[in-house]
Motif scaffolding. Structure first.
Motif, mmCIF file in Angstrom:
data_model
loop_
_atom_site.group_PDB
_atom_site.id
_atom_site.type_symbol
_atom_site.label_atom_id
_atom_site.label_comp_id
_atom_site.label_asym_id
_atom_site.label_seq_id
_atom_site.Cartn_x
_atom_site.Cartn_y
_atom_site.Cartn_z
ATOM 1 N N THR A 10 0.821 -1.203 0.000
ATOM 2 C CA THR A 10 0.000 0.000 0.000
ATOM 3 C C THR A 10 0.857 1.257 0.000
ATOM 4 O OG1 THR A 10 -0.241 -0.129 2.411
ATOM 5 C CG2 THR A 10 -1.939 -1.173 1.084
ATOM 6 N N TYR A 45 -1.669 -1.124 -5.349
ATOM 7 C CA TYR A 45 -2.624 -0.406 -4.492
ATOM 8 C C TYR A 45 -3.552 0.530 -5.269
ATOM 9 C CZ TYR A 45 -3.871 2.128 -0.134
ATOM 10 O OH TYR A 45 -4.512 2.675 0.936
ATOM 11 N N ILE A 48 -7.460 0.106 -5.300
ATOM 12 C CA ILE A 48 -8.097 0.358 -4.004
ATOM 13 C C ILE A 48 -7.992 1.827 -3.622
ATOM 14 C CG2 ILE A 48 -7.887 -0.083 -1.513
ATOM 15 C CD1 ILE A 48 -7.186 -2.966 -2.172
ATOM 16 N N TYR A 52 -10.980 5.506 -2.557
ATOM 17 C CA TYR A 52 -11.165 5.998 -1.200
ATOM 18 C C TYR A 52 -12.153 7.155 -1.133
ATOM 19 C CZ TYR A 52 -7.610 3.310 1.326
ATOM 20 O OH TYR A 52 -6.898 2.321 1.940
ATOM 21 N N ILE A 59 -14.334 -1.322 -2.313
ATOM 22 C CA ILE A 59 -13.039 -1.676 -1.730
ATOM 23 C C ILE A 59 -13.055 -3.026 -1.012
ATOM 24 C CG2 ILE A 59 -11.323 -0.999 -0.005
ATOM 25 C CD1 ILE A 59 -11.702 1.876 -0.858
ATOM 26 N N LEU A 63 -10.334 -5.885 -1.767
ATOM 27 C CA LEU A 63 -9.437 -6.365 -0.717
ATOM 28 C C LEU A 63 -9.578 -7.870 -0.542
ATOM 29 C CD1 LEU A 63 -7.397 -5.786 1.546
ATOM 30 C CD2 LEU A 63 -9.337 -5.385 3.079
ATOM 31 N N ASN A 82 -1.481 -2.060 6.792
ATOM 32 C CA ASN A 82 -2.190 -0.838 6.415
ATOM 33 C C ASN A 82 -3.324 -0.659 7.400
ATOM 34 O OD1 ASN A 82 -4.621 0.499 5.043
ATOM 35 N ND2 ASN A 82 -2.989 1.016 3.600
ATOM 36 N N LEU A 85 -7.169 0.020 5.722
ATOM 37 C CA LEU A 85 -7.811 -1.153 5.141
ATOM 38 C C LEU A 85 -8.400 -2.090 6.186
ATOM 39 C CD1 LEU A 85 -5.606 -2.152 2.072
ATOM 40 C CD2 LEU A 85 -7.853 -1.064 2.116
#
Length: 229
Positions: A10, A45, A48, A52, A59, A63, A82, A85
């Protein structure tokens, strides 16, 4: 020694930290030529991170696919390097395999603070982590007072975090954080949580008399405890 799974990628600067922490801990405990058995899965990353803002609903599914890849390596325990997450993890946790224990950053921080008798803490992280409440709520449920920086300071923390994630470093970062930490220490905070894996690249015990609580350190310690038990 059991196999430790780490979901990273990430940001490349922060993904190096769990590899180092796990190996330093194993070397300190076991000596000789020992090193940690690690399955480090570094994800791309972008898919994802780019959601945000207004695409959070997508997400958890993204994930899940990355977690399934990590778990296909059959780790004996695992962690996500992270903090943000963990909110997506919480949304899918009940549907994931339970073959290997997962060491949850928020739960480890909560238990650490309670065990040390620390009652008022400053939460630093991404804007999402500071503002959404997913991190603060479990701590507050345990009786802790969680302070969130003012809007201007939150924006400053996010701006520095974004630069750290790209591998940038500037001496102004430490000055900015030192001033922020001093204000909250004067207001009565006893500890600061570095709830973003890039923040420990700058924030350490040299900047403040408050206890610095690094979730990544707690996760790595829990993984090593399990791996060499």
């Amino acid at each position: 020694m059991k196999l430790i799974g780490v979901l990273g990628g990430t940001s490349w600067p922060s993904t190096m930290l769990p590899y180092r922490l796990l190996n330093e801990d194993v070397q300190q405990r076991l000596g000789g030529h020992h090193s940690a058995r690690i399955a480090l899965y570094s994800i791309d990353y972008h898919a994802i991170k780019s959601r945000y803002g207004d695409g959070w609903a997508e997400i958890p599914g993204l994930l899940r696919k990355e977690i399934e890849t990590l778990l296909s390596f059959r780790p004996d325990c695992w962690m996500i390097a992270n903090n943000t997450l963990h909110h997506a993890y919480d949304q899918i946790a009940d549907t994931l395999p339970k073959d290997a224990p997962f060491f949850h950053a928020v739960h480890l921080v909560r238990d650490h603070l309670v065990a040390r008798g620390l009652r008022r803490v400053l939460l630093l992280g991404t804007l999402f982590t500071m503002e959404s409440g997913f991190y603060a709520a479990p701590l507050e449920a345990a009786g802790l007072q969680v302070d969130i920086p003012a809007k201007e300071d939150r924006d400053m923390v996010q701006a520095i975090q974004s630069r750290l994630a790209k591998g940038e470093m500037d001496e102004s970062f430490a000055r900015s954080f030192r001033a922020l930490l001093a204000r909250h220490e004067a207001a009565g905070c006893e500890a600061v949580i570095t709830a973003c894996t890039e923040l420990p690249l700058v924030i350490n015990q040299s900047l403040t008399a408050m206890a610095v609580v690094d979730p990544l350190v707690l996760q790595c310690k829990a993984c090593v405890d399990f791996a060499i038990a």
